[in-house]
Design a protein around this motif. Structure first.
Motif, PDB file in Angstrom:
ATOM      1  N   ARG A 264       6.975 -45.089 -52.121  1.00 38.17           N
ATOM      2  CA  ARG A 264       7.541 -45.871 -53.228  1.00 38.17           C
ATOM      3  C   ARG A 264       8.511 -46.867 -52.610  1.00 38.17           C
ATOM      4  N   GLY A 265       8.191 -48.161 -52.685  1.00 36.65           N
ATOM      5  CA  GLY A 265       9.037 -49.154 -52.036  1.00 36.65           C
ATOM      6  C   GLY A 265       9.131 -48.872 -50.549  1.00 36.65           C
ATOM      7  N   ASN A 266      10.345 -48.678 -50.044  1.00 41.70           N
ATOM      8  CA  ASN A 266      10.518 -48.396 -48.613  1.00 41.70           C
ATOM      9  C   ASN A 266      10.712 -46.902 -48.343  1.00 41.70           C
ATOM     10  N   ALA A 298       0.546 -46.360 -37.962  1.00 46.55           N
ATOM     11  CA  ALA A 298       0.410 -47.342 -39.044  1.00 46.55           C
ATOM     12  C   ALA A 298       1.501 -48.402 -38.968  1.00 46.55           C
ATOM     13  N   LEU A 299       2.721 -47.993 -38.644  1.00 43.57           N
ATOM     14  CA  LEU A 299       3.825 -48.948 -38.548  1.00 43.57           C
ATOM     15  C   LEU A 299       3.643 -49.899 -37.366  1.00 43.57           C
ATOM     16  N   ALA A 304       3.396 -55.552 -42.006  1.00 45.47           N
ATOM     17  CA  ALA A 304       3.929 -55.528 -43.370  1.00 45.47           C
ATOM     18  C   ALA A 304       4.092 -54.079 -43.815  1.00 45.47           C
ATOM     19  N   LEU A 305       5.313 -53.703 -44.212  1.00 45.99           N
ATOM     20  CA  LEU A 305       5.599 -52.320 -44.542  1.00 45.99           C
ATOM     21  C   LEU A 305       4.688 -51.772 -45.649  1.00 45.99           C
ATOM     22  N   PRO A 306       4.447 -52.479 -46.759  1.00 50.51           N
ATOM     23  CA  PRO A 306       3.558 -51.925 -47.785  1.00 50.51           C
ATOM     24  C   PRO A 306       2.176 -51.590 -47.252  1.00 50.51           C
ATOM     25  N   ASP A 307       1.639 -52.466 -46.377  1.00 50.94           N
ATOM     26  CA  ASP A 307       0.323 -52.198 -45.792  1.00 50.94           C
ATOM     27  C   ASP A 307       0.361 -50.966 -44.893  1.00 50.94           C
ATOM     28  N   ALA A 308       1.437 -50.844 -44.121  1.00 49.56           N
ATOM     29  CA  ALA A 308       1.556 -49.696 -43.209  1.00 49.56           C
ATOM     30  C   ALA A 308       1.622 -48.385 -43.985  1.00 49.56           C
ATOM     31  N   LEU A 309       2.416 -48.360 -45.039  1.00 51.38           N
ATOM     32  CA  LEU A 309       2.568 -47.121 -45.796  1.00 51.38           C
ATOM     33  C   LEU A 309       1.286 -46.774 -46.553  1.00 51.38           C
TER      34      LEU A 309
END
Length: 413
Positions: A264-266, A298-299, A304-309
């Protein structure tokens, strides 16, 4: 990147190690609510595949974990005075305290800040962090605050169990099944240090109440269990320690936790904050470390953080399907234990090894055993034929050439 790992368990510590190895400039803090050096539980198990992966991602900590682990390659079952021993895959046991010490020391050596005795409030998460990792366990405060978003679901098992230690060091992964006037009670035991083993005791609710374990104090309960499993413990004591929330260690029922989404978000979930699997498959620590490995990858691969998560969640949820299925059927096997206990001990132990099968609950145990043995013989025959095929082909070819040569020689004569 600035990262706050909330919870100093295996997932948070190992993730901090991997991120520092990927980029030493990452600013990483691990927040652990308990004091330094305190942990709860006894030993944890893992298998050769995990150790190989640890060596691939961080040989330094992997060598330390390997050196601190006990090994076994057999399983032993004690049933009605009989003992059955079977060879199996190599397994490892390590004290949870020792594992966390190794990972914490490695993280600190790489520049990770470790803040013990520091509980992060769900109402005031680390606002300075680009990424907040919730590795704060099955009762995760960070996840609970947004339980609606995560789609958190908890289901509770039927059988009570208690997690104990003992000074008896088992030389194999050990099962003991005891029949009482009130039903069956059993334990799982495995060594994790030169002078300690884990011993998990489980029974169904009727047996629990019939034996008076629901009313017994800690000392009385331990004495009763020591008497029941005296032949397996060889005179050694069972040990209890305070629970994570103070007071005596309690009997529990296992809670299987799942989440519809893991981020959720970060904020992202790892380990028991994201998922739990029944202890009878011995996979909790392995799955937490594999969460860390996949999230770190993934990171690195997705800026881009949303893509990684999203990538992390998709990969891990897919990878977990087989483990979660195995855990469900394993728990069900023990909940249905009486249906297997009329079998000869060697056959019961064979079906114990097959408890992950989705077919087993739907077939009579004796029929399943014979079908499994037949399938095993057919598989072995197919492997033998595949192995002998090239040899037989070469033999036939050589004999054909020899026969042709003899015929040619006769014609020449």
């Amino acid at each position: 990147m600035k990262v706050a790992c909330v919870g100093g368990g295996p997932a948070g510590l190992y993730l901090s190690i991997l991120l520092k190895l990927q980029d030493p400039s990452h600013d990483i803090t691990v927040h652990e609510r308990d004091p330094e050096g305190s942990t709860y539980g006894w030993g944890v198990t893992y298998w050769r595949g995990l150790l190989d992966r640890l060596h691939t991602h961080d040989p330094v900590s992997a060598r330390a974990v390997d050196a601190a682990s006990l090994r076994w390659s057999e399983g032993v079952a004690h049933v009605r005075g009989d003992t059955v021993r079977q060879h199996g895959d190599q397994g490892f046991g390590i004290g949870r305290h020792r594992l966390l010490d190794i990972l914490a020391a490695r993280a600190a050596s790489l520049g990770v800040r470790l803040e013990y005795g520091h509980e992060v409030s769900a109402d005031d998460p680390p606002g300075w962090a680009d990424l907040v990792v919730a590795g704060d366990g099955v009762r995760s405060a960070l996840r609970t605050r947004h339980a609606g978003h995560f789609g958190t679901r908890l289901s509770t098992g039927r059988n009570p169990y208690i997690w104990l230690g003992t000074t008896k060091v088992f030389d194999a992964f050990t099962f003991a099944f005891k029949e009482t006037a009130h039903g069956w009670i059993w334990c799982y035991g495995y060594g994790y240090a030169p002078d300690r083993s884990t011993c998990v005791v489980e029974c169904d609710p009727a047996t629990f109440q019939g034996l008076g374990l629901d009313r017994a104090g800690e000392a009385e309960g331990l004495a009763l269990l020591e008497d029941l499993f005296a032949d397996v413990l060889d005179g050694h004591r069972l040990l209890a320690r305070p629970s994570a929330h103070g007071g005596a260690q309690q009997w529990l029922t296992f809670r299987t936790l799942t989440n519809r989404t893991w981020h959720r978000g970060n904020l992202v979930l790892v380990g028991d904050a994201a998922h739990t699997t029944h202890y009878s498959i011995g996979a909790g620590t392995t799955l937490a470390l594999e969460d860390a490995i996949t999230l770190a990858h993934a990171l690195r691969e997705h800026p881009a953080l949303p893509d990684a998560l999203a990538h992390y969640e998709q990969r891990r949820k897919t990878a977990l399907l087989s483990a979660q299925s195995a855990a469900r059927y394993s728990a069900q096997w023990y909940e249905d234990l009486p249906r297997y206990m009329d079998l000869p001990p060697d056959r019961m132990f064979a079906l114990l090894g097959q408890r992950h099968s989705p077919l087993l609950p739907h077939l009579p145990p004796r029929l399943y055993y014979h079908l499994d043995r037949t399938a095993g013989r057919l598989t072995a025959l197919r492997r033998l034929k595949r192995g002998l095929g090239p040899v037989l082909a070469r033999t036939v070819h050589a004999r054909t050439l020899a026969s042709r040569e003899r015929s040619q020689n006769r014609m020449a004569d």
